[in-house]
Scaffold this motif. Sequence first.
Motif, PDB file in Angstrom:
ATOM      1  N   TYR A 530      32.873  40.681  51.290  1.00 16.55           N
ATOM      2  CA  TYR A 530      34.088  39.878  51.194  1.00 16.55           C
ATOM      3  C   TYR A 530      33.904  38.584  51.971  1.00 16.55           C
ATOM      4  O   TYR A 530      33.052  38.467  52.863  1.00 16.55           O
ATOM      5  CB  TYR A 530      35.298  40.658  51.747  1.00 16.55           C
ATOM      6  CG  TYR A 530      35.397  40.590  53.254  1.00 16.55           C
ATOM      7  CD1 TYR A 530      36.108  39.568  53.883  1.00 16.55           C
ATOM      8  CD2 TYR A 530      34.732  41.507  54.066  1.00 16.55           C
ATOM      9  CE1 TYR A 530      36.161  39.468  55.264  1.00 16.55           C
ATOM     10  CE2 TYR A 530      34.782  41.424  55.446  1.00 16.55           C
ATOM     11  CZ  TYR A 530      35.495  40.403  56.040  1.00 16.55           C
ATOM     12  OH  TYR A 530      35.541  40.287  57.403  1.00 16.55           O
ATOM     13  N   ASP A 592      40.509  41.544  33.119  1.00 20.16           N
ATOM     14  CA  ASP A 592      40.367  42.895  33.676  1.00 20.16           C
ATOM     15  C   ASP A 592      39.304  42.922  34.775  1.00 20.16           C
ATOM     16  O   ASP A 592      39.470  43.586  35.807  1.00 20.16           O
ATOM     17  CB  ASP A 592      40.002  43.885  32.565  1.00 20.16           C
ATOM     18  CG  ASP A 592      41.146  44.107  31.588  1.00 20.16           C
ATOM     19  OD1 ASP A 592      42.309  43.796  31.962  1.00 20.16           O
ATOM     20  OD2 ASP A 592      40.880  44.568  30.465  1.00 20.16           O
ATOM     21  N   LYS A 595      40.832  41.409  37.892  1.00 22.06           N
ATOM     22  CA  LYS A 595      41.717  42.341  38.602  1.00 22.06           C
ATOM     23  C   LYS A 595      40.913  43.379  39.376  1.00 22.06           C
ATOM     24  O   LYS A 595      41.267  43.749  40.502  1.00 22.06           O
ATOM     25  CB  LYS A 595      42.653  43.021  37.604  1.00 22.06           C
ATOM     26  CG  LYS A 595      43.733  42.105  37.047  1.00 22.06           C
ATOM     27  CD  LYS A 595      44.616  42.853  36.048  1.00 22.06           C
ATOM     28  CE  LYS A 595      45.685  41.925  35.468  1.00 22.06           C
ATOM     29  NZ  LYS A 595      46.524  42.608  34.460  1.00 22.06           N
ATOM     30  N   GLU A 596      39.853  43.842  38.774  1.00 25.73           N
ATOM     31  CA  GLU A 596      38.977  44.807  39.448  1.00 25.73           C
ATOM     32  C   GLU A 596      38.419  44.204  40.747  1.00 25.73           C
ATOM     33  O   GLU A 596      38.401  44.855  41.801  1.00 25.73           O
ATOM     34  CB  GLU A 596      37.839  45.204  38.508  1.00 25.73           C
ATOM     35  CG  GLU A 596      36.752  46.049  39.138  1.00 25.73           C
ATOM     36  CD  GLU A 596      35.502  46.118  38.261  1.00 25.73           C
ATOM     37  OE1 GLU A 596      34.386  46.191  38.831  1.00 25.73           O
ATOM     38  OE2 GLU A 596      35.628  46.075  37.016  1.00 25.73           O
ATOM     39  N   GLN A 598      39.671  41.621  42.465  1.00 18.86           N
ATOM     40  CA  GLN A 598      40.755  41.376  43.414  1.00 18.86           C
ATOM     41  C   GLN A 598      41.111  42.653  44.172  1.00 18.86           C
ATOM     42  O   GLN A 598      41.318  42.630  45.387  1.00 18.86           O
ATOM     43  CB  GLN A 598      41.984  40.839  42.680  1.00 18.86           C
ATOM     44  CG  GLN A 598      41.831  39.417  42.171  1.00 18.86           C
ATOM     45  CD  GLN A 598      42.972  39.002  41.259  1.00 18.86           C
ATOM     46  OE1 GLN A 598      43.406  39.784  40.417  1.00 18.86           O
ATOM     47  NE2 GLN A 598      43.450  37.784  41.425  1.00 18.86           N
ATOM     48  N   SER A 599      41.158  43.766  43.475  1.00 13.25           N
ATOM     49  CA  SER A 599      41.457  45.044  44.128  1.00 13.25           C
ATOM     50  C   SER A 599      40.384  45.390  45.148  1.00 13.25           C
ATOM     51  O   SER A 599      40.684  45.893  46.242  1.00 13.25           O
ATOM     52  CB  SER A 599      41.564  46.153  43.078  1.00 13.25           C
ATOM     53  OG  SER A 599      42.649  45.924  42.204  1.00 13.25           O
ATOM     54  N   LEU A 600      39.148  45.094  44.807  1.00 15.43           N
ATOM     55  CA  LEU A 600      38.052  45.357  45.742  1.00 15.43           C
ATOM     56  C   LEU A 600      38.181  44.484  46.979  1.00 15.43           C
ATOM     57  O   LEU A 600      37.921  44.944  48.106  1.00 15.43           O
ATOM     58  CB  LEU A 600      36.706  45.118  45.049  1.00 15.43           C
ATOM     59  CG  LEU A 600      35.452  45.377  45.883  1.00 15.43           C
ATOM     60  CD1 LEU A 600      35.438  46.806  46.424  1.00 15.43           C
ATOM     61  CD2 LEU A 600      34.201  45.093  45.055  1.00 15.43           C
ATOM     62  N   TYR A 602      40.915  43.407  48.446  1.00 15.39           N
ATOM     63  CA  TYR A 602      41.941  43.921  49.346  1.00 15.39           C
ATOM     64  C   TYR A 602      41.526  45.245  49.980  1.00 15.39           C
ATOM     65  O   TYR A 602      41.906  45.541  51.122  1.00 15.39           O
ATOM     66  CB  TYR A 602      43.279  44.029  48.611  1.00 15.39           C
ATOM     67  CG  TYR A 602      43.897  42.666  48.402  1.00 15.39           C
ATOM     68  CD1 TYR A 602      44.413  41.947  49.469  1.00 15.39           C
ATOM     69  CD2 TYR A 602      43.916  42.067  47.144  1.00 15.39           C
ATOM     70  CE1 TYR A 602      44.944  40.674  49.296  1.00 15.39           C
ATOM     71  CE2 TYR A 602      44.447  40.799  46.949  1.00 15.39           C
ATOM     72  CZ  TYR A 602      44.965  40.106  48.030  1.00 15.39           C
ATOM     73  OH  TYR A 602      45.483  38.847  47.860  1.00 15.39           O
ATOM     74  N   ALA A 603      40.716  46.033  49.273  1.00 16.85           N
ATOM     75  CA  ALA A 603      40.185  47.247  49.886  1.00 16.85           C
ATOM     76  C   ALA A 603      39.268  46.900  51.059  1.00 16.85           C
ATOM     77  O   ALA A 603      39.340  47.512  52.137  1.00 16.85           O
ATOM     78  CB  ALA A 603      39.430  48.066  48.842  1.00 16.85           C
TER      79      ALA A 603
END
Length: 808
Positions: A530, A592, A595-596, A598-600, A602-603
């Motif tokens: 990140y 898609d 979004k995948e 972006q989710s990573l 924030y994780a």
Amino acid sequence: MTFGRSMLAGAAFFALGFTPMSAQQVTGTLGAPGATTTITGKQLPSPDLPFGGVIKEKASESTPWWAPRIVPPKGAPNVLLIMTDDQGFGAPSTFGGVIPTPVMDRIAKEGMRFTNFHSTSLCSPSRAALITGRNHHSVGYGVVGEIATGYPGYDSIIPIEKGTIGTILKENGYATAWFGKDHNTPSYQSSQAGPFNQWPTGMGFDYFYGFVGGDASQWQPNLFRNTSAIYPFEGNPGWNLETAMADEAIHYIKQLSEIAPDKPWLVYYVPGATHAPHHPTPEWTKKISDMHLFDEGWNKVREKIFENQKRLGIMPENAKLTPWPDGLPQWESLSFEEKKLFIRQADIYGAYLAYADNEIGRVIQAVEDLGELDNTLIIYIGGDNGASAEGMLNGTPNEFTTFNGVAVPVKDQLLWYPFWGSERTFPHFAAGWAWAMDTPFKWVKQVPSHFGGTAQGMVMSWPGHINDAGGIRRQFHHFIDIVPTILEASGIPQPEMINGIKQEPIEGVSMMYTWDKANANTPTTHTTQYFEMLGNRAIYHDGWVAATTPATLPWELSTKTPPDVITGYNWELYNVDEDPTQFTDLAAKMPDKLKEMQSLFYAEARKYNVLPLDNSTLARWNAPRPNLTAGRTEFTYSGELSGVPASAAPSTLNRSYTITADVTIPEDGAEGMIVTEGGRFGGYGLFLSKGDYGVGRGKVVFLYNLLDLKRTIWEGPELESGKHTIVFDFKSNGSGLGAGGTGVLSVDGKEVVRNSIDHGIPVTFPEDETFDVGLDTRTGVALLEYRYDTPFRFTGKIDKLTFELQPQ
């Protein structure tokens, strides 16, 4: 009678942190004075071994025993870890740049170049990641220390459960030293009162020679040896830290080689170049200016750099040069005066980089002259972030104008043209050059979402171990990978405990697998990373990058409210395996996948202390943080006191204040500084004038220096012998940051002069200057009128000096 017993069983040896007998590397006979041993390294420092001899009533019947000296594993190399500052991927010749860096070229030829190596996009965060092997938020450096806030990821404190490479190698038998910039001591812990556990000497480095903070004049730096301020430049015209630092490192390595030739060392060598101020010597300025490297302007220079990168194989054939941004002017749109100034700015920057590379070369040559080059792992990183656009659109003769939100017009900058780069300036180049120095990428320092902010050219060499001399590696890697690389090369494990504190895992991976020629195209082992800085963010994963579009421009300082840190940003998507310069945004075509990613992000953000996200800048600069002055409104001093950083001094910024000095003047009169903060590039001073040829000596003067742009003077009478009380009372007009006001100078209860200023310094005095009582270190606040030479000691007696502060 026996008072002690032999106790050196293998099990006890292992339990106390030493290697088991089967794996232990021992020289000599255990118990003899000359014996050495390696340790497991799991617990640092390694516990003392129990006495292994025999003690009876008489020495003649007893057996002495000495604990073995701890040494690193056999074959562990010296480590020379070099990093320049604010350099930019495309600046050095090694990575296609027009600026000659023959020393970096040499290391690349003897070892290999890494073209996909990344920083955090800002100074102290990158440095914290580099020396700990952890992500910058994991070690408290989500931003530079000057704007630290009270959250674990942003407090500028490296946690004790995340020890540094200095501590690990030191406790395993290495000598450790740090030369140059220390941007990892919290600003609020940088005074003589400490604490010192977050200084280099408290972070595992036996020796420190350098400056503390984000930047420093190379002519008169805020220089320390360990934790003591030193002033080797006083009375030494032409002294420059780049050369002095190389001299100091060479002396250190030579001394160690002669005293303990078998003891390996870690030298962390981090010069101030090429962070502003750009301060090369006149010889290097002439050498680079005579080459006319920048005469065609930043657009043409950028094209030439990209051509070189293709020719050298730095960029693959399919790479595209990213477009020039709309927010920066095209070179051909500039006036003659602008071009003249901007070429001068670039010449000075280029001279500074070439000069720094030369001095690094002197250190490497010293290692070779000592016969140690084959035993030395050299890691040379080109910058701790992208090139800096903090000079704003037109550059500046004084970087502190930028930090205080003041743009200096070109016509005014030309007044400094003949002196650019000298001690009379604290210069930075125009933002267009920063974009060019980051060729072929988009964006610059401060921007972690795009490789212009994070890509760093890096070279490594270790003869006999890197077996692809001149090779190029494109695997994705990050600053956090340097510590595990050093540990694997030295055969030393990450410790489980340091000083009784359980250690958190190192978050990087070793890069040693890339050293083998057979692994030139092996996929990276660093698969996810990140990035976040000032609310801007990105995520790398398996050859893809999702990144926010920067909402603010690094070259524009603004007090406007930033957009919502979550919803106010657009996102971009790149396949950087196929598109290494982030040229083609795929976000609209692949929602898609975006979004995948972006989710990573924030994780990873939740995992590494990135939250809460914060995109404020100026507000964080002025945010309250721990310091020795919090809540105090009155400060009292006497005699002499020097070298006090702003965090431990009475702050007169944006407020009303009163300074009262009770002094005693001797029979023959007096001169000198009573109290000052700042210097040539901004600040104030209350002093008695030195006069000229005995005329005008001893006048009471208060001088306010507005960023070397305007000086306002309050002049009082000459003081006769005896006791006197001097008062400077300033009343702010309270109109916000940088408010003006009226100051009244009084002597012995009588007002002698009243004067007003339209503006004050809003955010910060020069970072490399200090608060001094009874003398003035480094540079003086006066320029022509009432000019003096430092240290300008007060020749009377300061009986009592008091500051009374009103609320900001």
